[in-house]
Design a protein around this motif. Sequence first.
Motif, PDB file in Angstrom:
ATOM      1  N   GLU A  83       0.874  -1.177   0.000  1.00  0.00           N
ATOM      2  CA  GLU A  83       0.000   0.000   0.000  1.00  0.00           C
ATOM      3  C   GLU A  83       0.908   1.223   0.000  1.00  0.00           C
ATOM      4  N   VAL A  84       0.737   2.103  -0.973  1.00  0.00           N
ATOM      5  CA  VAL A  84       1.614   3.265  -1.123  1.00  0.00           C
ATOM      6  C   VAL A  84       0.789   4.540  -0.974  1.00  0.00           C
ATOM      7  N   ILE A  85       1.213   5.397  -0.046  1.00  0.00           N
ATOM      8  CA  ILE A  85       0.595   6.703   0.145  1.00  0.00           C
ATOM      9  C   ILE A  85       1.579   7.751  -0.362  1.00  0.00           C
ATOM     10  N   LYS A  86       1.206   8.421  -1.440  1.00  0.00           N
ATOM     11  CA  LYS A  86       2.085   9.413  -2.074  1.00  0.00           C
ATOM     12  C   LYS A  86       1.800  10.786  -1.479  1.00  0.00           C
ATOM     13  N   ILE A  87       2.806  11.373  -0.867  1.00  0.00           N
ATOM     14  CA  ILE A  87       2.686  12.716  -0.313  1.00  0.00           C
ATOM     15  C   ILE A  87       3.176  13.710  -1.356  1.00  0.00           C
ATOM     16  N   GLU A  88       2.289  14.623  -1.755  1.00  0.00           N
ATOM     17  CA  GLU A  88       2.656  15.651  -2.726  1.00  0.00           C
ATOM     18  C   GLU A  88       2.504  17.033  -2.101  1.00  0.00           C
ATOM     19  N   THR A  89       3.180  18.003  -2.685  1.00  0.00           N
ATOM     20  CA  THR A  89       2.913  19.387  -2.302  1.00  0.00           C
ATOM     21  C   THR A  89       1.522  19.757  -2.812  1.00  0.00           C
ATOM     22  N   ILE A  90       0.993  20.865  -2.359  1.00  0.00           N
ATOM     23  CA  ILE A  90      -0.352  21.241  -2.792  1.00  0.00           C
ATOM     24  C   ILE A  90      -0.365  21.695  -4.255  1.00  0.00           C
ATOM     25  N   THR A  91       0.824  21.900  -4.848  1.00  0.00           N
ATOM     26  CA  THR A  91       0.885  22.171  -6.293  1.00  0.00           C
ATOM     27  C   THR A  91       1.212  20.913  -7.089  1.00  0.00           C
ATOM     28  N   GLY A  92       1.577  19.837  -6.405  1.00  0.00           N
ATOM     29  CA  GLY A  92       1.738  18.554  -7.072  1.00  0.00           C
ATOM     30  C   GLY A  92       3.160  18.242  -7.506  1.00  0.00           C
ATOM     31  N   ASP A  93       3.387  16.973  -7.770  1.00  0.00           N
ATOM     32  CA  ASP A  93       4.651  16.461  -8.313  1.00  0.00           C
ATOM     33  C   ASP A  93       4.972  17.210  -9.614  1.00  0.00           C
ATOM     34  N   LEU A  94       6.215  17.657  -9.759  1.00  0.00           N
ATOM     35  CA  LEU A  94       6.620  18.394 -10.962  1.00  0.00           C
ATOM     36  C   LEU A  94       6.321  17.627 -12.254  1.00  0.00           C
ATOM     37  N   VAL A  95       6.405  16.305 -12.183  1.00  0.00           N
ATOM     38  CA  VAL A  95       6.269  15.512 -13.405  1.00  0.00           C
ATOM     39  C   VAL A  95       4.807  15.355 -13.828  1.00  0.00           C
TER      40      VAL A  95
ATOM     41  N   ILE B 113       0.236  16.282  10.162  1.00  0.00           N
ATOM     42  CA  ILE B 113      -0.378  15.142   9.473  1.00  0.00           C
ATOM     43  C   ILE B 113       0.683  14.099   9.141  1.00  0.00           C
ATOM     44  N   LEU B 114       1.824  14.558   8.625  1.00  0.00           N
ATOM     45  CA  LEU B 114       2.883  13.617   8.298  1.00  0.00           C
ATOM     46  C   LEU B 114       3.403  12.915   9.554  1.00  0.00           C
ATOM     47  N   ARG B 115       3.519  13.656  10.645  1.00  0.00           N
ATOM     48  CA  ARG B 115       3.963  13.035  11.898  1.00  0.00           C
ATOM     49  C   ARG B 115       2.983  11.964  12.374  1.00  0.00           C
ATOM     50  N   ARG B 116       1.729  12.139  12.069  1.00  0.00           N
ATOM     51  CA  ARG B 116       0.735  11.129  12.453  1.00  0.00           C
ATOM     52  C   ARG B 116       0.736   9.940  11.488  1.00  0.00           C
ATOM     53  N   LEU B 117       1.171  10.162  10.264  1.00  0.00           N
ATOM     54  CA  LEU B 117       1.243   9.066   9.296  1.00  0.00           C
ATOM     55  C   LEU B 117       2.459   8.170   9.523  1.00  0.00           C
ATOM     56  N   ILE B 118       3.574   8.756   9.900  1.00  0.00           N
ATOM     57  CA  ILE B 118       4.830   8.008  10.000  1.00  0.00           C
ATOM     58  C   ILE B 118       4.727   6.777  10.902  1.00  0.00           C
ATOM     59  N   PRO B 119       4.075   6.842  12.060  1.00  0.00           N
ATOM     60  CA  PRO B 119       3.996   5.632  12.896  1.00  0.00           C
ATOM     61  C   PRO B 119       3.170   4.499  12.276  1.00  0.00           C
ATOM     62  N   THR B 120       2.447   4.777  11.181  1.00  0.00           N
ATOM     63  CA  THR B 120       1.576   3.758  10.598  1.00  0.00           C
ATOM     64  C   THR B 120       2.223   2.997   9.451  1.00  0.00           C
ATOM     65  N   VAL B 121       3.490   3.324   9.094  1.00  0.00           N
ATOM     66  CA  VAL B 121       4.072   2.746   7.876  1.00  0.00           C
ATOM     67  C   VAL B 121       5.286   1.882   8.195  1.00  0.00           C
ATOM     68  N   ASP B 122       5.640   1.060   7.224  1.00  0.00           N
ATOM     69  CA  ASP B 122       6.829   0.217   7.324  1.00  0.00           C
ATOM     70  C   ASP B 122       8.058   0.863   6.702  1.00  0.00           C
ATOM     71  N   VAL B 123       7.827   1.680   5.672  1.00  0.00           N
ATOM     72  CA  VAL B 123       8.928   2.268   4.903  1.00  0.00           C
ATOM     73  C   VAL B 123       8.581   3.703   4.559  1.00  0.00           C
ATOM     74  N   LEU B 124       9.544   4.601   4.672  1.00  0.00           N
ATOM     75  CA  LEU B 124       9.455   5.934   4.098  1.00  0.00           C
ATOM     76  C   LEU B 124      10.493   6.015   2.992  1.00  0.00           C
ATOM     77  N   VAL B 125      10.047   6.403   1.792  1.00  0.00           N
ATOM     78  CA  VAL B 125      10.951   6.539   0.649  1.00  0.00           C
ATOM     79  C   VAL B 125      10.927   7.995   0.204  1.00  0.00           C
ATOM     80  N   THR B 126      12.101   8.598   0.056  1.00  0.00           N
ATOM     81  CA  THR B 126      12.159   9.993  -0.357  1.00  0.00           C
ATOM     82  C   THR B 126      13.333  10.229  -1.299  1.00  0.00           C
ATOM     83  N   ASN B 127      13.172  11.199  -2.202  1.00  0.00           N
ATOM     84  CA  ASN B 127      14.323  11.720  -2.934  1.00  0.00           C
ATOM     85  C   ASN B 127      14.456  13.227  -2.743  1.00  0.00           C
ATOM     86  N   ILE B 128      13.838  13.727  -1.679  1.00  0.00           N
ATOM     87  CA  ILE B 128      14.125  15.091  -1.242  1.00  0.00           C
ATOM     88  C   ILE B 128      15.539  15.096  -0.661  1.00  0.00           C
ATOM     89  N   ARG B 129      16.330  16.116  -0.989  1.00  0.00           N
ATOM     90  CA  ARG B 129      17.700  16.143  -0.470  1.00  0.00           C
ATOM     91  C   ARG B 129      17.689  16.110   1.063  1.00  0.00           C
TER      92      ARG B 129
END
Length: 410
Positions: free
Chosen positions: A47-59, A96-112
Motif C-alpha cells: 500500500e503506497v501513500i504518495k505525499i505531494e505538495t499542494i501544487t503537485g509532483d513536478l512531473v 499530518i505527516l507526523r501522524r502518518l509516520i507511525p503507521t508505515v513500514d517504509v518511508l521513501v524519499t528523494n528530497i535532499r
Amino acid sequence: MSAQESKGPGAETEARGGPLAGIRVLDLTAVVLGPLATQTLGDWGAEVIKIETITGDLVRNSGVFRNRGMASVFLGVNRNKRSVALDLKTPEGADILRRLIPTVDVLVTNIRPAGMARLGFGPEQCRALNPRMVFAVATGFGQDGPHRARPAFDEIIQAASGLADIVGQEEGRPRFVPSLVADKITGMALVSAVLAALLHRERTGEAQLVEVPMLETMAAFVAVEHQGGHAFTPPIGEPGYKRLQHRKPVPTQDGWMTLLPYSSANWCAFFRAAGREELIEQLSVEDPVKRNAQIDRVYAAVAEIAPGRTTEEWLALCEAHDIPATAFSTIEDMPSHPHIAGVGLFQPMQHPSEGELRMARPPTRFAATPASIRRHPPRLGEHTEEVLAELGYGPEEIAALAERRAIRRG
C-alpha cells in the motif's frame, strides 16, 4: 506485524495480493526515480501513500496530457498509489505527516537530506516517531562525499558517470541516452535496497537508514564492462569494452536488424549458413580470445554479408540455427511486437478523469502472489480526505485544513 496490520484503517481498501501485501509505504518522492521505485513496490502488493505538495509532483505536467496535471510521464510511474497533498511547511501539514509516520513500514524519499531535515523529517527525527520504519533516501551524490549537497537530474548523472562519453565516442563528443536511464536504473536499485532492509528487519527486528546515490550507482553500473584494462593496477590497457563499441545495426537488403552471433558455435553457424565458411578460419571465430582481439574485422564481415538477404530471410536463418537476432521496433509499433502482444504486456485501463489509458502491466511474474494494477494513477490530492479520515480527522477539521491551505483535496 506490519504497520498496516497494526493500524487497521485503510487495509480493507487495498485488494489483497502481491508478495508485499501488508507492507505500507510512505512515498515522499517526485519526478521519476523515486516514483518508479514506489510504483514497483505498489505493483508488488504494498500500500503506497504518495505525499505531494499542494501544487503537485513536478512531473504531473511532463509529457502529453488530456488534462493538466495528468501527463503521460506521471501516469507511467504513479499507479497503485493514493495521493495526499500537504503543505509540509505549515504546522498542520507537518503534523499530518507526523501522524502518518507511525503507521508505515517504509518511508521513501528523494528530497535532499538537508531539505528533509529542515522540514523536521530527517532520519533521526523519523526514527523517534517510528523506530521500526525503514528510511530509504535516493540522493544525487553519496552523503559522505564532497558533492553531497548538489542537485542532480538524469543528464547530470549520465554526464558524470561516463555513460554519455561512452555513448558519444563514435561521434567524438558526449551524447545522452534519450531515456531517463540514470533515474530508472537507480530507481530499481532503490527497490532492491528497500526490500533488503525489510528482510533484515524481518530477521532481526532492526530498521535502518538506506541511501541509494545516483552517481555511485551509475558509475558502478557503467564500470562493469567498461573499466577494461583499468580494472587492473596498474592499468594493462585502455578502458572500454571494444566488442560493444563495434556493435551496430546491420543493414539488410530491405532494412535493418540486430544480428548478434555470440558464442563460438553461433559464429561458425552464421558464416556456414551465409556461405562464407572460409571466414571461420580467417577471422579465428572459434577461439573467443582471438575473435575478440579482432572483433572490428568480424563485425565488418557481418555488415558486408548482411545486405545480401532480406531481414525476414536472415531472421528465419538465425532462428533455424539458434543465433540471436531481431528486427527493429519503432516506439510506435513496439506494443504490437509479436512477443509483447502475445504476453499482453500493454493493457487498457479506465481512468475516472483521463478516460482509457494503455499501460504496461507489471512485467515481473510471481507464481503464488501475482503483481497487479489495483489503483489508477491518482489525481492530485485525490485521497487526502480518505487518508486523513483514517487518521481520525473529522470532516470539519479536514475542511478547515483545506481552507488554511495546509492540505489540498482532490
